[in-house]
Design a protein around this motif. Structure first.
Motif, PDB file in Angstrom:
ATOM      1  N   ASP A  21       0.845  -1.223  -0.099  1.00 20.11           N
ATOM      2  CA  ASP A  21      -0.018  -0.114  -0.084  1.00 20.11           C
ATOM      3  C   ASP A  21       0.937   1.218   0.000  1.00 20.11           C
ATOM      4  N   PHE A  22       1.792   1.197   0.852  1.00 19.99           N
ATOM      5  CA  PHE A  22       2.863   2.400   0.701  1.00 19.99           C
ATOM      6  C   PHE A  22       3.724   2.594  -0.489  1.00 19.99           C
ATOM      7  N   VAL A  23       4.022   1.634  -1.098  1.00 16.72           N
ATOM      8  CA  VAL A  23       4.912   1.650  -2.400  1.00 16.72           C
ATOM      9  C   VAL A  23       3.712   2.124  -3.393  1.00 16.72           C
ATOM     10  N   ASN A  24       2.453   1.728  -3.342  1.00 14.86           N
ATOM     11  CA  ASN A  24       1.489   2.138  -4.458  1.00 14.86           C
ATOM     12  C   ASN A  24       1.106   3.488  -4.135  1.00 14.86           C
ATOM     13  N   SER A  25       1.357   4.045  -2.960  1.00 11.54           N
ATOM     14  CA  SER A  25       0.783   5.357  -2.730  1.00 11.54           C
ATOM     15  C   SER A  25       1.856   6.575  -3.376  1.00 11.54           C
ATOM     16  N   ILE A  26       2.752   6.291  -3.457  1.00 11.69           N
ATOM     17  CA  ILE A  26       3.878   7.368  -3.586  1.00 11.69           C
ATOM     18  C   ILE A  26       3.886   7.817  -5.037  1.00 11.69           C
ATOM     19  N   GLY A  27       4.020   9.192  -5.313  1.00  6.36           N
ATOM     20  CA  GLY A  27       3.814   9.754  -6.444  1.00  6.36           C
ATOM     21  C   GLY A  27       5.068  10.586  -6.905  1.00  6.36           C
ATOM     22  N   ARG A  28       6.079  10.597  -6.227  1.00  4.25           N
ATOM     23  CA  ARG A  28       7.099  11.588  -6.157  1.00  4.25           C
ATOM     24  C   ARG A  28       8.433  10.861  -6.601  1.00  4.25           C
ATOM     25  N   ILE A  29       9.424  11.432  -7.187  1.00  4.19           N
ATOM     26  CA  ILE A  29      10.415  10.576  -7.544  1.00  4.19           C
ATOM     27  C   ILE A  29      11.540  11.788  -7.651  1.00  4.19           C
ATOM     28  N   GLU A  30      13.010  11.282  -7.104  1.00  2.00           N
ATOM     29  CA  GLU A  30      13.850  12.432  -6.883  1.00  2.00           C
ATOM     30  C   GLU A  30      14.750  12.206  -8.226  1.00  2.00           C
ATOM     31  N   LEU A  31      14.364  13.232  -9.120  1.00  2.00           N
ATOM     32  CA  LEU A  31      15.319  13.238 -10.263  1.00  2.00           C
ATOM     33  C   LEU A  31      15.782  14.721 -10.483  1.00  2.00           C
ATOM     34  N   MET A  32      16.443  15.416  -9.518  1.00  2.00           N
ATOM     35  CA  MET A  32      16.866  16.726  -9.425  1.00  2.00           C
ATOM     36  C   MET A  32      17.952  17.038 -10.214  1.00  2.00           C
ATOM     37  N   ASP A  33      17.848  17.886 -11.121  1.00  2.71           N
ATOM     38  CA  ASP A  33      18.763  18.593 -12.042  1.00  2.71           C
ATOM     39  C   ASP A  33      19.867  19.139 -11.453  1.00  2.71           C
ATOM     40  N   ASP A  34      21.090  18.549 -11.726  1.00  2.00           N
ATOM     41  CA  ASP A  34      22.413  18.734 -11.359  1.00  2.00           C
ATOM     42  C   ASP A  34      22.611  20.475 -11.105  1.00  2.00           C
ATOM     43  N   ASN A  35      22.303  21.079 -12.175  1.00  2.00           N
ATOM     44  CA  ASN A  35      22.805  22.436 -12.013  1.00  2.00           C
ATOM     45  C   ASN A  35      21.870  23.171 -11.082  1.00  2.00           C
ATOM     46  N   ILE A  36      20.380  22.827 -11.067  1.00  2.00           N
ATOM     47  CA  ILE A  36      19.564  23.605 -10.169  1.00  2.00           C
ATOM     48  C   ILE A  36      20.005  23.314  -8.737  1.00  2.00           C
ATOM     49  N   PHE A  37      20.404  22.060  -8.366  1.00  2.00           N
ATOM     50  CA  PHE A  37      20.931  21.705  -7.111  1.00  2.00           C
ATOM     51  C   PHE A  37      22.012  22.517  -6.713  1.00  2.00           C
ATOM     52  N   ASN A  38      23.126  22.865  -7.795  1.00  2.00           N
ATOM     53  CA  ASN A  38      24.160  23.552  -7.276  1.00  2.00           C
ATOM     54  C   ASN A  38      23.740  24.807  -7.225  1.00  2.00           C
ATOM     55  N   ILE A  39      22.897  25.487  -7.705  1.00  2.00           N
ATOM     56  CA  ILE A  39      22.570  26.925  -7.586  1.00  2.00           C
ATOM     57  C   ILE A  39      21.853  26.952  -6.169  1.00  2.00           C
ATOM     58  N   ILE A  40      21.076  26.150  -5.769  1.00  2.00           N
ATOM     59  CA  ILE A  40      20.282  26.176  -4.575  1.00  2.00           C
ATOM     60  C   ILE A  40      21.423  25.967  -3.488  1.00  2.00           C
ATOM     61  N   GLU A  41      22.174  25.093  -3.762  1.00  2.00           N
ATOM     62  CA  GLU A  41      23.281  24.607  -2.655  1.00  2.00           C
ATOM     63  C   GLU A  41      24.287  25.708  -2.285  1.00  2.00           C
ATOM     64  N   ASP A  42      24.530  26.721  -3.392  1.00  2.00           N
ATOM     65  CA  ASP A  42      25.466  27.854  -3.406  1.00  2.00           C
ATOM     66  C   ASP A  42      24.769  28.982  -2.522  1.00  2.00           C
ATOM     67  N   VAL A  43      23.457  29.239  -2.900  1.00  2.00           N
ATOM     68  CA  VAL A  43      22.793  30.257  -2.298  1.00  2.00           C
ATOM     69  C   VAL A  43      22.297  30.244  -0.933  1.00  2.00           C
ATOM     70  N   SER A  44      21.603  28.987  -0.737  1.00  2.00           N
ATOM     71  CA  SER A  44      21.011  28.754   0.653  1.00  2.00           C
ATOM     72  C   SER A  44      21.639  28.838   1.942  1.00  2.00           C
ATOM     73  N   PRO A  45      22.981  28.513   1.949  1.00  3.30           N
ATOM     74  CA  PRO A  45      23.756  28.786   3.156  1.00  3.30           C
ATOM     75  C   PRO A  45      23.741  30.004   3.697  1.00  3.30           C
ATOM     76  N   ALA A  46      23.656  31.212   2.865  1.00  2.50           N
ATOM     77  CA  ALA A  46      23.624  32.655   3.242  1.00  2.50           C
ATOM     78  C   ALA A  46      22.536  32.782   4.396  1.00  2.50           C
ATOM     79  N   TYR A  47      21.220  32.008   3.868  1.00  3.88           N
ATOM     80  CA  TYR A  47      20.111  32.354   4.797  1.00  3.88           C
ATOM     81  C   TYR A  47      20.270  31.598   6.084  1.00  3.88           C
ATOM     82  N   PHE A  48      20.776  30.318   5.944  1.00  2.00           N
ATOM     83  CA  PHE A  48      20.900  29.691   7.416  1.00  2.00           C
ATOM     84  C   PHE A  48      22.053  30.311   8.355  1.00  2.00           C
ATOM     85  N   ALA A  49      22.863  31.059   7.682  1.00  6.47           N
ATOM     86  CA  ALA A  49      23.972  31.507   8.373  1.00  6.47           C
ATOM     87  C   ALA A  49      23.481  32.967   8.862  1.00  6.47           C
TER      88      ALA A  49
END
Length: 457
Positions: free
Chosen positions: A405-433
């Motif tokens: 039931d759990f397997v069949n309920s899931i509709g999300r998959i992790e296919l994150m674009d490498d460039n978008i990840f790098n942008i978010i990873e580069d910018v977001s630490p400034a907020y947390f700091a």
């Protein structure tokens, strides 16, 4: 006499023409089509499968071209070189999306390639395959990878990322909102933690966005949604956790592990991260997190009401066929091996599950026969897992049903674009700091990702 000579000349010319035609026909028959397989992951190609295909085909051969190197003389990375070639119309026949620094990162921009019309929809091939069809595959992870109803990449196995807590604390549910999360935590005893000790803001943030980031980009229009709604809420929510990533010594790690185990057993830790890959995981979760009852796979808080858990592709290969492929039938003959059964019988499955050092983790198979074999082995064979915190038993029908039931309920998959990840990873630490405000951080991510997305369209 002259007539005879003329006939001889005619017959000789005819013979020459026939020989030439036969020769031309022979050359045509012997022509070989070369399918280019673009690979972006070191160790990602099943070279044995390529060799077997090439040995069994005279008229079609697969040539692997690797693009995972650090770059060429111009400084371009293999990825940039491949995208430049694609943009110039030199499109490979088979494309591996590549694996970035983690399973959830795709080196190539999957959705961008789809919207450009570069990738082929693979559902029709699966549906018409005599050994597959939709009934021959586990649909949930494949449907999660769809773009506008089309399936443009295939893979052989997945895992599931989720958050787990006691059902008596978080409720019998697989989804909750950010507000639900904090309301539930407010009801817990003093001194409790929402997640494991030392869970920091950046860790929580990237767990949240990696399964949702595709929701913030419309590749068709080029519009992005990082400076509004859910993304900003996730950023702010994550900032409620410790801002500093604490690096522990070996001794501190042991002490932290012991404290986390105590907090979990005493009901002072609300939820914990978990990767589910087999039905036996259900009883393990009940024993560790159920507080005498059942565990709930509640997932990460989301705002759309869908389950907050996600598939991740537990495989080095995310294979695609290009829409310009020279021989789509032959390419599918190669690609389909990804979805065919990998295990002959229950015994083969059992030993693969038992000896992970030799076989690697089986994961959740996308092939339906292998998935059913996994379920049967968990229910009928001696447990193949050892854990000092829990004595495993054969999976019960209820545990397998909960897993299904759990397997069949899931509709999300992790296919994150490498460039978008790098942008978010580069910018977001400034907020947390504390160096940038929430609005400044979201606006900067919006601007930079928006520029990248529109460059790719």
């Amino acid at each position: 006499m002259r007539l005879k000579i003329k006939w001889k000349v005619f017959l000789l010319a005819l013979a020459v023409c026939l020989l030439a035609a036969c020769s031309a026909g022979g050359e045509k028959e012997s022509e070989v089509t070369t399918l280019i397989y673009a690979n972006l992951t070191e160790g990602g190609v099943d070279r044995g499968a390529v060799s077997r295909f090439n040995e069994s085909h005279q008229d079609v051969q697969i040539e692997v071209r690797d693009y995972f190197d650090d770059g060429d003389s111009s400084g371009r990375s293999g990825k940039e070189r491949l995208l430049t070639e694609i943009g110039a119309g030199k499109i490979p026949d088979i494309i591996d999306l590549g694996r970035g620094s983690s399973y959830y990162i795709s080196v190539l921009p999957y959705e961008s390639l789809v919207h450009k019309g570069i990738l082929e929809d693979l559902w029709p091939y699966i549906e018409n395959d005599p050994e597959l069809g939709r009934e021959g595959v586990l649909e949930a992870p494949l449907k999660a990878a769809e773009v506008d109803g089309g399936l443009y990449t295939i893979f052989s196995k997945v895992g599931i990322n989720t958050l787990v807590g006691a059902e008596s604390v978080v409720g019998d549910r697989t989804s909750w909102t950010l507000e639900d999360f904090w309301e539930t935590f407010a009801s817990m005893p003093e001194g409790s933690t929402p997640m494991a000790l030392y869970t920091d803001a950046e860790t929580v943030f990237f767990e949240l966005i990696r399964m949702n980031v595709n929701n913030y980009v419309n590749w068709e229009t080029g519009k992005c949604f990082f400076n509004e709604g859910e993304f900003k809420a996730f950023l702010e929510f994550s900032g409620s956790f410790p801002r500093e990533h604490k690096i522990l010594t070996d001794e501190e790690s042991i002490e932290a592990g012991e404290e986390i185990a105590r907090a979990r057993a005493e009901g002072r830790q609300m939820v914990d991260t978990y990767v589910l890959m087999e039905p036996l995981g259900i009883q393990h979760l009940d024993a560790l997190y159920g507080l005498g009852g059942k565990a709930a796979l509640v997932g990460y808080p989301v705002e759309d009401g869908a389950p907050g858990s996600s598939f991740y592709i537990y495989d080095n290969r995310k294979l695609c066929m290009s829409s310009t492929c020279q021989d789509k039938e032959a390419a599918w003959e190669f690609l389909r091996e990804t979805l065919l059964p990998k295990y002959e019988d229950a015994e083969a499955m059992y030993w693969a599950l038992t000896d992970t050092e030799k076989h690697g983790w089986v994961g959740i198979p996308v092939n339906r026969a292998d998935y059913d074999l996994l379920r049967r082995v968990c229910m009928n064979w001696k447990p193949f897992r050892d854990d000092p915190r829990h004595e495993y038993h054969k999976a019960t029908e209820d545990e397998v049903r909960r897993f299904d039931d759990f397997v069949n309920s899931i509709g999300r998959i992790e296919l994150m674009d490498d460039n978008i990840f790098n942008i978010i990873e580069d910018v977001s630490p400034a907020y947390f700091a504390g160096d940038k405000t929430l609005d400044e951080t979201a606006a900067l991510i919006q601007n930079r990702v928006g520029l990248y997305v529109n460059e790719q369209r």
